[in-house]
Design a protein around this motif. Structure first.
Motif, mmCIF file in Angstrom:
data_model
loop_
_atom_site.group_PDB
_atom_site.id
_atom_site.type_symbol
_atom_site.label_atom_id
_atom_site.label_comp_id
_atom_site.label_asym_id
_atom_site.label_seq_id
_atom_site.Cartn_x
_atom_site.Cartn_y
_atom_site.Cartn_z
ATOM 1 N N PRO A 26 5.518 38.800 28.291
ATOM 2 C CA PRO A 26 6.032 38.905 29.608
ATOM 3 C C PRO A 26 7.361 38.786 29.705
ATOM 4 O O PRO A 26 7.984 37.615 29.180
ATOM 5 C CB PRO A 26 4.873 38.168 30.534
ATOM 6 C CG PRO A 26 4.636 37.002 29.428
ATOM 7 C CD PRO A 26 4.667 37.589 28.228
ATOM 8 N N PRO A 27 7.979 39.199 30.951
ATOM 9 C CA PRO A 27 9.366 38.958 31.314
ATOM 10 C C PRO A 27 9.366 37.375 31.604
ATOM 11 O O PRO A 27 8.308 36.970 32.267
ATOM 12 C CB PRO A 27 9.752 39.874 32.151
ATOM 13 C CG PRO A 27 8.552 40.686 32.758
ATOM 14 C CD PRO A 27 7.437 40.614 31.434
ATOM 15 N N LEU A 40 4.266 29.242 35.520
ATOM 16 C CA LEU A 40 3.084 30.059 35.987
ATOM 17 C C LEU A 40 3.123 31.495 35.333
ATOM 18 O O LEU A 40 4.168 32.137 35.095
ATOM 19 C CB LEU A 40 3.336 30.279 37.409
ATOM 20 C CG LEU A 40 3.123 28.921 38.373
ATOM 21 C CD1 LEU A 40 3.333 29.363 39.857
ATOM 22 C CD2 LEU A 40 1.857 28.446 38.166
ATOM 23 N N LEU A 41 1.989 31.936 35.281
ATOM 24 C CA LEU A 41 1.896 33.388 35.108
ATOM 25 C C LEU A 41 1.483 34.156 36.202
ATOM 26 O O LEU A 41 0.455 34.079 36.879
ATOM 27 C CB LEU A 41 0.785 33.517 33.768
ATOM 28 C CG LEU A 41 0.501 34.961 33.335
ATOM 29 C CD1 LEU A 41 1.978 35.461 32.595
ATOM 30 C CD2 LEU A 41 -0.643 34.956 32.340
ATOM 31 N N VAL A 42 2.356 35.172 36.727
ATOM 32 C CA VAL A 42 1.913 35.827 38.195
ATOM 33 C C VAL A 42 2.072 37.340 37.682
ATOM 34 O O VAL A 42 2.724 37.856 36.675
ATOM 35 C CB VAL A 42 3.235 35.473 39.030
ATOM 36 C CG1 VAL A 42 2.837 33.926 39.335
ATOM 37 C CG2 VAL A 42 4.338 35.841 38.808
ATOM 38 N N ARG A 43 1.449 38.066 38.551
ATOM 39 C CA ARG A 43 1.629 39.679 38.448
ATOM 40 C C ARG A 43 2.778 40.090 39.588
ATOM 41 O O ARG A 43 2.598 39.643 40.651
ATOM 42 C CB ARG A 43 0.433 40.106 38.731
ATOM 43 C CG ARG A 43 -0.124 41.395 38.213
ATOM 44 C CD ARG A 43 -1.275 41.928 38.463
ATOM 45 N NE ARG A 43 -2.333 41.324 37.444
ATOM 46 C CZ ARG A 43 -2.253 41.779 36.202
ATOM 47 N NH1 ARG A 43 -1.474 42.482 35.718
ATOM 48 N NH2 ARG A 43 -3.133 41.111 35.473
ATOM 49 N N ASP A 45 4.603 43.586 40.304
ATOM 50 C CA ASP A 45 4.318 45.053 40.096
ATOM 51 C C ASP A 45 3.429 45.531 39.294
ATOM 52 O O ASP A 45 3.794 46.363 38.584
ATOM 53 C CB ASP A 45 5.848 45.695 40.045
ATOM 54 C CG ASP A 45 6.961 45.372 41.284
ATOM 55 O OD1 ASP A 45 6.208 45.410 42.247
ATOM 56 O OD2 ASP A 45 7.880 45.024 40.898
ATOM 57 N N GLY A 46 2.436 44.698 38.943
ATOM 58 C CA GLY A 46 1.239 45.277 38.263
ATOM 59 C C GLY A 46 1.411 44.481 36.785
ATOM 60 O O GLY A 46 0.650 44.922 36.048
ATOM 61 N N GLU A 47 2.630 43.993 36.451
ATOM 62 C CA GLU A 47 2.884 43.356 35.298
ATOM 63 C C GLU A 47 2.634 41.962 35.299
ATOM 64 O O GLU A 47 3.028 41.385 36.226
ATOM 65 C CB GLU A 47 4.412 44.052 34.742
ATOM 66 C CG GLU A 47 4.573 45.185 34.809
ATOM 67 C CD GLU A 47 3.576 46.136 33.569
ATOM 68 O OE1 GLU A 47 3.645 45.160 32.394
ATOM 69 O OE2 GLU A 47 3.237 46.935 33.656
ATOM 70 N N LEU A 48 2.384 41.329 34.403
ATOM 71 C CA LEU A 48 2.463 39.812 34.137
ATOM 72 C C LEU A 48 3.832 39.319 34.001
ATOM 73 O O LEU A 48 4.623 40.095 33.262
ATOM 74 C CB LEU A 48 1.633 39.381 32.941
ATOM 75 C CG LEU A 48 -0.019 39.573 33.202
ATOM 76 C CD1 LEU A 48 -0.689 39.230 32.018
ATOM 77 C CD2 LEU A 48 -0.300 38.796 34.511
ATOM 78 N N LEU A 72 0.175 31.733 28.568
ATOM 79 C CA LEU A 72 -0.128 32.595 27.929
ATOM 80 C C LEU A 72 -1.630 32.953 27.367
ATOM 81 O O LEU A 72 -1.918 34.028 27.203
ATOM 82 C CB LEU A 72 0.991 32.574 26.918
ATOM 83 C CG LEU A 72 2.005 33.062 26.962
ATOM 84 C CD1 LEU A 72 3.445 32.694 26.044
ATOM 85 C CD2 LEU A 72 2.489 34.519 27.653
ATOM 86 N N ALA A 73 -2.294 31.875 27.036
ATOM 87 C CA ALA A 73 -3.851 31.920 26.485
ATOM 88 C C ALA A 73 -4.381 32.669 27.545
ATOM 89 O O ALA A 73 -5.547 33.252 27.303
ATOM 90 C CB ALA A 73 -4.215 30.631 26.163
ATOM 91 N N GLN A 74 -3.977 32.429 28.782
ATOM 92 C CA GLN A 74 -5.049 32.938 30.067
ATOM 93 C C GLN A 74 -4.581 34.681 30.232
ATOM 94 O O GLN A 74 -5.131 35.360 31.315
ATOM 95 C CB GLN A 74 -4.614 32.387 31.231
ATOM 96 C CG GLN A 74 -5.232 30.929 31.177
ATOM 97 C CD GLN A 74 -5.005 30.137 32.524
ATOM 98 O OE1 GLN A 74 -4.276 30.480 33.475
ATOM 99 N NE2 GLN A 74 -5.752 29.132 32.842
ATOM 100 N N ALA A 75 -3.407 35.022 29.264
ATOM 101 C CA ALA A 75 -3.146 36.554 29.799
ATOM 102 C C ALA A 75 -3.876 37.396 28.877
ATOM 103 O O ALA A 75 -4.160 38.559 29.180
ATOM 104 C CB ALA A 75 -1.667 36.678 29.028
#
Length: 190
Positions: A26-27, A40-43, A45-48, A72-75
């Motif tokens: 992810p970016p 944090l891993l957020v969404r 525009d539809g991208e993680l 990243l494990a949760q991705a």
């Protein structure tokens, strides 16, 4: 290390860790995170997207890796199963049965209508299911991080959580209360 250096390092580490976890990289961007969470891993525009918080640069290297690895494990939801199975659902709901019995018996013996109590039973059932789901996802993510990155990476994160428990306010307080303690998480891994 300043934040720009930390962001560059996070991009490089995220690429390596993403490959190890088998997910798309992810970016990475700077931003605000929850109290106690440095990544944090957020969404968007539809991208993680990985959001790196201001305290990230101050963490030791292993703790920075642990913070990245855990999100990243949760991705990959297929590898970190958080859905409750039939057994977990029935167990969580069984915890609510005594409350329902008390309400039912009180109505019968005192000949009063406790319709106002039924929402309490529903909220309690929802809370039991939410707790079971959070616990399952936490333990599954811990196992995945330990499997991919080694136990030392996860231990670094759990040690930091014991040393610096996140400040809890508002709705985050509820989630923190439902999340297993670092001691329980370490014990679960054996």
């Amino acid at each position: 290390m300043d934040l720009n250096e930390a962001l560059d390092e996070a991009r490089s580490r995220a690429e390596d860790l993403s490959r190890r976890f088998g997910v798309a990289t992810p970016p990475v961007e700077e931003g605000e995170t929850f109290p106690g969470a440095h990544v944090l891993l957020v969404r968007r525009d539809g991208e993680l997207c990985l959001v790196i918080g201001p305290g990230y640069a101050d963490l030791p290297e292993l703790e920075r890796d642990a913070a990245l690895a855990w999100v990243l494990a949760q991705a990959d939801p297929a590898k970190v199963r958080s859905r409750l199975g039939v057994r977990e659902t029935l167990t969580a709901l069984a915890a609510v049965i005594p409350l329902g019995l008390v309400v039912g018996l009180a109505e019968r013996f005192f000949e009063v209508s406790l319709l106002a109590s039924y929402p309490l039973v529903g909220v309690t059932a929802f809370g039991a299911l939410l707790t079971a789901s959070i616990r399952k996802q936490t333990f599954a993510t811990d196992r995945r991080v330990a499997e991919v990155c080694g136990r030392a990476t996860l231990d670094a994160a759990l040690t930091r959580m014991r040393r610096e428990p996140p400040p809890v306010r508002g709705l985050y307080r509820l989630v923190a209360a439902l999340t297993p303690s670092p001691k329980a998480r370490a014990a679960r891994l054996g």
